[in-house]
Motif scaffolding. Structure first.
Motif, PDB file in Angstrom:
ATOM      1  N   LYS A 148      20.433-107.067 -13.756  1.00  0.00           N
ATOM      2  CA  LYS A 148      21.492-107.721 -12.973  1.00  0.00           C
ATOM      3  C   LYS A 148      22.252-106.714 -12.105  1.00  0.00           C
ATOM      4  O   LYS A 148      23.493-106.691 -12.073  1.00  0.00           O
ATOM      5  CB  LYS A 148      22.451-108.478 -13.892  1.00  0.00           C
ATOM      6  CG  LYS A 148      21.780-109.591 -14.692  1.00  0.00           C
ATOM      7  CD  LYS A 148      22.782-110.297 -15.577  1.00  0.00           C
ATOM      8  CE  LYS A 148      22.142-111.492 -16.288  1.00  0.00           C
ATOM      9  NZ  LYS A 148      21.033-111.105 -17.176  1.00  0.00           N
ATOM     10  N   ARG A 162      16.464-107.032 -11.337  1.00  0.00           N
ATOM     11  CA  ARG A 162      16.703-108.432 -11.709  1.00  0.00           C
ATOM     12  C   ARG A 162      17.030-108.539 -13.196  1.00  0.00           C
ATOM     13  O   ARG A 162      17.945-109.258 -13.596  1.00  0.00           O
ATOM     14  CB  ARG A 162      15.473-109.271 -11.365  1.00  0.00           C
ATOM     15  CG  ARG A 162      15.691-110.776 -11.535  1.00  0.00           C
ATOM     16  CD  ARG A 162      14.502-111.566 -11.030  1.00  0.00           C
ATOM     17  NE  ARG A 162      14.314-111.385  -9.600  1.00  0.00           N
ATOM     18  CZ  ARG A 162      13.281-110.766  -9.047  1.00  0.00           C
ATOM     19  NH1 ARG A 162      12.323-110.270  -9.815  1.00  0.00           N
ATOM     20  NH2 ARG A 162      13.184-110.651  -7.738  1.00  0.00           N
ATOM     21  N   GLU A 163      16.277-107.803 -14.005  1.00  0.00           N
ATOM     22  CA  GLU A 163      16.521-107.845 -15.448  1.00  0.00           C
ATOM     23  C   GLU A 163      17.880-107.244 -15.805  1.00  0.00           C
ATOM     24  O   GLU A 163      18.572-107.723 -16.703  1.00  0.00           O
ATOM     25  CB  GLU A 163      15.415-107.084 -16.187  1.00  0.00           C
ATOM     26  CG  GLU A 163      15.585-107.085 -17.697  1.00  0.00           C
ATOM     27  CD  GLU A 163      14.415-106.424 -18.399  1.00  0.00           C
ATOM     28  OE1 GLU A 163      14.603-105.992 -19.553  1.00  0.00           O
ATOM     29  OE2 GLU A 163      13.325-106.332 -17.804  1.00  0.00           O
ATOM     30  N   TYR A 183      27.762-102.028 -15.450  1.00  0.00           N
ATOM     31  CA  TYR A 183      26.693-101.188 -14.918  1.00  0.00           C
ATOM     32  C   TYR A 183      25.962-100.539 -16.087  1.00  0.00           C
ATOM     33  O   TYR A 183      26.596 -99.910 -16.927  1.00  0.00           O
ATOM     34  CB  TYR A 183      27.247-100.109 -13.986  1.00  0.00           C
ATOM     35  CG  TYR A 183      26.160 -99.449 -13.166  1.00  0.00           C
ATOM     36  CD1 TYR A 183      25.707-100.040 -11.994  1.00  0.00           C
ATOM     37  CD2 TYR A 183      25.565 -98.270 -13.581  1.00  0.00           C
ATOM     38  CE1 TYR A 183      24.702 -99.463 -11.240  1.00  0.00           C
ATOM     39  CE2 TYR A 183      24.557 -97.684 -12.834  1.00  0.00           C
ATOM     40  CZ  TYR A 183      24.136 -98.287 -11.669  1.00  0.00           C
ATOM     41  OH  TYR A 183      23.137 -97.704 -10.941  1.00  0.00           O
ATOM     42  N   THR A 243      23.348-104.933  -8.428  1.00  0.00           N
ATOM     43  CA  THR A 243      23.655-105.355  -7.070  1.00  0.00           C
ATOM     44  C   THR A 243      22.703-104.666  -6.094  1.00  0.00           C
ATOM     45  O   THR A 243      22.121-103.627  -6.419  1.00  0.00           O
ATOM     46  CB  THR A 243      25.100-104.988  -6.693  1.00  0.00           C
ATOM     47  OG1 THR A 243      25.222-103.559  -6.681  1.00  0.00           O
ATOM     48  CG2 THR A 243      26.090-105.584  -7.682  1.00  0.00           C
TER      49      THR A 243
END
Length: 232
Positions: A79, A76-77, A109, A81
């Motif tokens: 971001k 989550r931190e 990434y 996929t």
């Protein structure tokens, strides 16, 4: 002068920086495991037993356990996929050419080092809050210097582990054996990033053979040690 792109690529796959985490109190219990050993099941069971012990003593304290949450919060931190989170869960490394492809793609990434350090920061923060069982993700290396810490590794013969994987995943025994060996290799490579050349065995306080001991026996032994060390 170095090629700018090559310099960038070296930074993306660089090793963990030498910044030392502050020594914290805990208590924290970490569970590492060879593939096929029930780390998550034992971690959850242990947290419930420790919480029940404290509740019966009138203490308003609960133990929690973390495993997939480590990846979820880190992803989550960063971001990431879902597909990239799955790669993390399976300890997959990217090749040099995969990094090149990512470099030229439009999708952002983060580097391997940033991912690993984000995971380490989450583990260290959770352990600093205390009363937590952490399963996997090199937590034993990240929290080894905690004043109140206990580090366990679950082991078992390869044939036994392969049979467990075979039953749980519905694959053939030979496939399960290869999967055990491959996942053990990937996990060792992941831990090596944090262990910085120190022999793996030096990070553990105890080993339990899952073939010879049932979950209840392993958890009871861990609770006894936790009590002896003043964790509960």
């Amino acid at each position: 002068m170095d090629n700018v792109f090559l310099k960038y690529m070296r930074e993306r796959v660089g090793k963990m920086d030498q910044t030392q985490f502050a020594v914290s109190e805990g208590p924290v219990i970490t569970i590492s495991r060879e593939y096929g050993c029930p780390g998550k099941r034992i971690g959850e069971h242990l947290s419930h037993v420790l919480s029940d012990r404290l509740r019966r003593e009138g203490a308003d304290v609960k133990w929690r356990w973390l495993s997939k949450e480590i990846l979820e919060e880190s992803a989550r931190e960063l971001k990431l996929t879902p597909s990239l989170v799955k790669d993390l869960a399976e300890y997959k490394n990217r090749s040099f050419f995969e990094n090149i492809a990512l470099f030229f793609s439009e999708a952002y990434y983060p580097s391997d080092s940033k991912i690993n350090n984000t995971i380490a920061n989450f583990i260290h923060t959770a352990a600093s809050e205390g009363n937590v069982v952490i399963v996997g993700r090199a937590a034993e290396a990240i929290t080894k210097k905690f004043k109140k810490s206990f580090h366990v590794k679950l082991i078992a013969p390869l044939d036994w582990r392969a049979e467990e994987v075979c039953k749980n995943e519905g694959i053939t025994l030979s496939e399960a054996k290869r999967e055990c060996q491959e996942m053990d290799r990937r996990r060792a490579a992941f831990r090596a990033y944090f262990e910085k050349g120190v022999p793996d065995i030096q990070f553990y306080d105890a080993f339990f053979n899952c073939k010879e001991m049932c979950d209840d026996e392993i958890v009871e032994m861990m609770v006894v040690i936790a009590e002896t060390r003043g964790f509960v």
